[in-house]
Scaffold this active site. Sequence first.
Site, short mmCIF file in Angstrom:
data_model
loop_
_atom_site.label_atom_id
_atom_site.label_comp_id
_atom_site.label_asym_id
_atom_site.label_seq_id
_atom_site.Cartn_x
_atom_site.Cartn_y
_atom_site.Cartn_z
N LEU A 47 -71.71 -19.31 -89.51
CA LEU A 47 -73.13 -19.04 -89.65
C LEU A 47 -73.68 -19.70 -90.91
CD1 LEU A 47 -73.37 -15.27 -88.65
CD2 LEU A 47 -74.28 -17.21 -87.39
N GLY A 48 -72.88 -19.66 -91.96
CA GLY A 48 -73.34 -20.25 -93.20
C GLY A 48 -72.28 -20.13 -94.27
N VAL A 67 -69.60 -17.14 -93.91
CA VAL A 67 -69.98 -16.10 -92.97
C VAL A 67 -69.91 -16.64 -91.56
CG1 VAL A 67 -71.71 -14.41 -92.35
CG2 VAL A 67 -71.52 -15.15 -94.71
N ASP A 95 -78.95 -9.48 -106.80
CA ASP A 95 -79.24 -10.78 -106.21
C ASP A 95 -80.28 -10.63 -105.12
OD1 ASP A 95 -77.36 -13.28 -104.39
OD2 ASP A 95 -78.85 -13.50 -105.98
#
Lengths: 181, 935
Positions: free
Chosen positions: B95-96, B103, B213
Amino acid sequence: MRTTPADLPAVDPGGQNSDALFEAVYARLKAIAGKQLAGREHGSLNTTALVHELYMRVSSNRELVFSHPAQFFAYAARAMRHLLSDRARDRLRLKAGGDWQRVTFTGADAVVAIESAEQALGLETALQQLESADERAARVVELHYFAGLTLEQIAQMLELTRRTIDRDWRFARAFLHDQLR
Amino acid sequence: MTREEESTRDTNNRLREAFDALIDMDALEREAWLAANIKSPEQRETLLRLLAEDDARGFLDTSIVAHATRIDPGELKPDGLIGRQIGMFRIVRLLGQGGMASVFLGERTGRDFEQKVAVKILRRGLYSELEQRLFLRERRVLAGLSHPNIARMIDGGVTDAGIPYLVMEFVDGVPITRFATMHALSVRQRAELFLTVCRAVEAAHRNLIVHRDIKPSNVLVSGDGVVKLLDFGIAKLIQEDNTDATGTVGVFTPNYAAPEQVSGGTITTATDVYGLGVMLHELLLGIRPEGAPTRRPSSRVVEALRTTQPDAKAPMRSMQLRTALRGDLDNILLKALAEEPELRYPSAGAFADDIERYLKRRPVLAHPPSRWYRATKFVQRHRGGVALSAVFLLALIAAFGMTLWQAKVARNEAERADATRDFMVDLFQTASADLPRDERPTPQQLVEEAAKRARDDPDLVPEVRASLLFTLGKVTLANGDYKQAELLLNDAIDRYRALGESQSSTEWLDLLVQKGNLLHRTDRNTEADKLMTDVLPQLLAQESEPAVSGLMLLGATRAYSGHADEAVTIAQQAARKAERVFGADSVNAVETLTYLGQLCAQVHRYRESIALLEPAVARWRQLRLPQDEEFARTLLHLASAKEHVGDSASVEALYREAIALMRRVFDKPHDRLATALGGYARFLTGRDRFDEAQSALDEALAIDRKVLGEQHVRTALLLDAMAMLDHARHDDVAAEHSADEATHVLSTHAKEAGFEEELALARLHLADVLMALNRFDAASAQLDSIATDMPRRFGNVSAENADFIRANGRLALARHDAAASLVFAQRGTAIIAQMDLPATETKIALLRVHAEASTALGNTDAALSDVAQALDALRSTNAEAHVQRTSLLALEARLESAAGHPAAASAAIAEAQSLGVPAALLSHDDAVALNPNGI
């Protein structure tokens, strides 16, 4: 950087194929290395095992044809050399900037990593120097250090005496270390 | 080849040849060879260097793989994972990738369902060790969070290869800013969306977690508008030990980082507030703020409309936006984005509340900075600063929570709740200060600081101040810091009075009861008694926990000051109230009953004690409460009370159970076990089971001698029991020894230990022993010394006093004053008749004295009648007491003989002999009486 090791039987006269071959080997090697690392804790890899595994895979693959086993090892060695340099460059690039800004750079790991990376690139340059100074010695380094062959095996493969290979290795090692200072 | 190349080639060849030659030579040979063959200084140089390198270690001595590993410990190639199984899920695609982890989309298919998840796998990169730690921390963090707007963690673990992974709820959505743009949300709608995010972060803050974050890509909104907060990767657990000496690596996204993150300052919940502020700014204006803005955000609308950041777009493309933002939203943003953390909202919750106020068109708390800024800074970041230990803080929070819950003043409730909550969160904020362990303050310092704030904080209303000080006092009292607690409670009392707090409010009563407890625990019993007596009407009227506590306390204080009757009445009222307030089958009620039952026993009100303890024990068993020391003690009290009441059937079982329990509960010899054994021994002595009593006492004495020492009052009590045992089996020489020692130790320590009652009894026992040894003067001295004590301490109408009188009667007999003896005996018997306890042992002893006195006065019939009564009583209550019965039968035999009834005498002797008691256990007189022919 030369793509075809001298003194070894050429795969085919055409430059393209040998490039492709090399790329294929390199790609394979990376994949195997990646899988191996995934499968073990702390990425403990054995060079010989790695190359051996590569050889097994490659020799069962009809696309990759080597006319001489030595050739494969030469390619494998070259591929390993690439692998090291690639990682080193990546690491140094990451240090310089990029997506994440590391404001503090703590940890012994980090320091060692950078030093190793710089040295690895230094090695690459030094190797190139060695190739001009003593080609055969350079090849011995490749086969011994990068491809993981024993000096005995190299002697057999290149059809030279063991003593010659020993001397080659010693000289190469001294030379490279001297360059790395 | 060119000339140059040729030349180089030659040089190299020569170099190589030289090297080969030199390599096998030793140093001297080398020198020689070099001198002979190498002319060029550079070449010589080079060769020497090469030879040196040959000797030394270098880069090539480490395998290439080792180097590669150092450079990059193992980049996990994503493609290697596709198709693999991790836990119950199969990896589908990437996904990334972030800096720390990759992920993947994972899925699990079952018979009738398909579950999609996000699998986050740590990329073992350069910072692997650190990042692994952060990763595992994320897992811990997520495991503790459960909120509809926070991506849920489903599973987490470590693969066989040792790689940590997290399986999380898969959020199919877009960053919040893009969502707002896609659906062209209005300012209001964006604020509402943002509110949800704030509440999610608030949930994290309440769990002592700072996200650190917060940015749009970590806040996804799904197609159906559900907001999910992601990526607690670098979240910080506040209560965690700060093991990174230099602080964690400053990993964060620069554009969203708070000023203190960039400068390496302390991270607090206010840091998240900043991140949220940036997000809100982007949502409302379409652009990010620049650092900590000093100009009003609405003034940047023109600029905002001109520039567009890729994901975000302003809600409206006109100057209407400026109007919409001006005022409240401006102030809210400025507050959230303030440079200094103390000036921002203390937490996401506070932020959310203000947004809510804005949405409800109520006045917001945010003010322009100048008016809000406080002169004194509470938070100091460095040495000497105050950070709170999270555990204590949680206790405070919990306590405050209770206070708020009890607050009854409706009008002020909201304000009070807000102000108190803000106060607490402010306090909580400083807990996030990353002070190293040895700089963290003690609970005492915390309380002092909190109290100071409670007094000085200008934003608090008086009711809240008073309430806070009260709560701090309660917490401190619970911690055992009496000095501090008194100051705080007194302060609270003064403030409540000044506020005209209603006398009948629960809080007020609670406050007084706490003060009362404090006084009681610091030995100011009279004051405590007075305090509680003053509010007795309220204690009786209110149906609340403080009322129960207050009555319990009053019962104790009344008992302490010697008002046994009142103490018992109040205890009973407290017990009934506890049942109503807590519910009869609740743990609280059972514990209250236990406490009160013990209280009654301590003032010798045994029937009342049984009435409370028996149901308590039954319920304790029923509710399966832990069978612990407390329970054992309750059993002992119940056993003792039953003994006194004459209900011997269950006594033994209770003793045995209590003792067995204590053996289990205490892993090494414990004084309480000795006490239990002592009590059991006395009981056994009364039943003439001398051997068992002996063994129990032996064990008990061994324990107390070891654990407490010879000079301890409780050891002395055991010696007293030993004396009584020996006295019962007519070994009075041994008995005197023990009794003497017992009285000696007790008289030394009685006062300070509060053992005056026990001392009096010990002297009484000694007197009995001395009389058995015919040392009447010494016995008389002992009795005289306790003459006033006995009725005073035990009450006129008591078994102990009756026994004392009996002893006097026996002494009178020994001094041949039968008349006086008779009077004593009658007095004693009269006392027993008045009691509602049977006191059978004393009654029998009195009958003996009466019988002997009557005989001496020539009234044998009356004497025989007494003995008959005594035998009856003994047979019906203590059938196994053969020694005692033998003794009475011996007396009967003597009397029948003297009265000229030889047959009756023989019958008595025969019965005695049938009991088979060895002569050694009898008194000399008895032995003779039973063996008249000297056989």
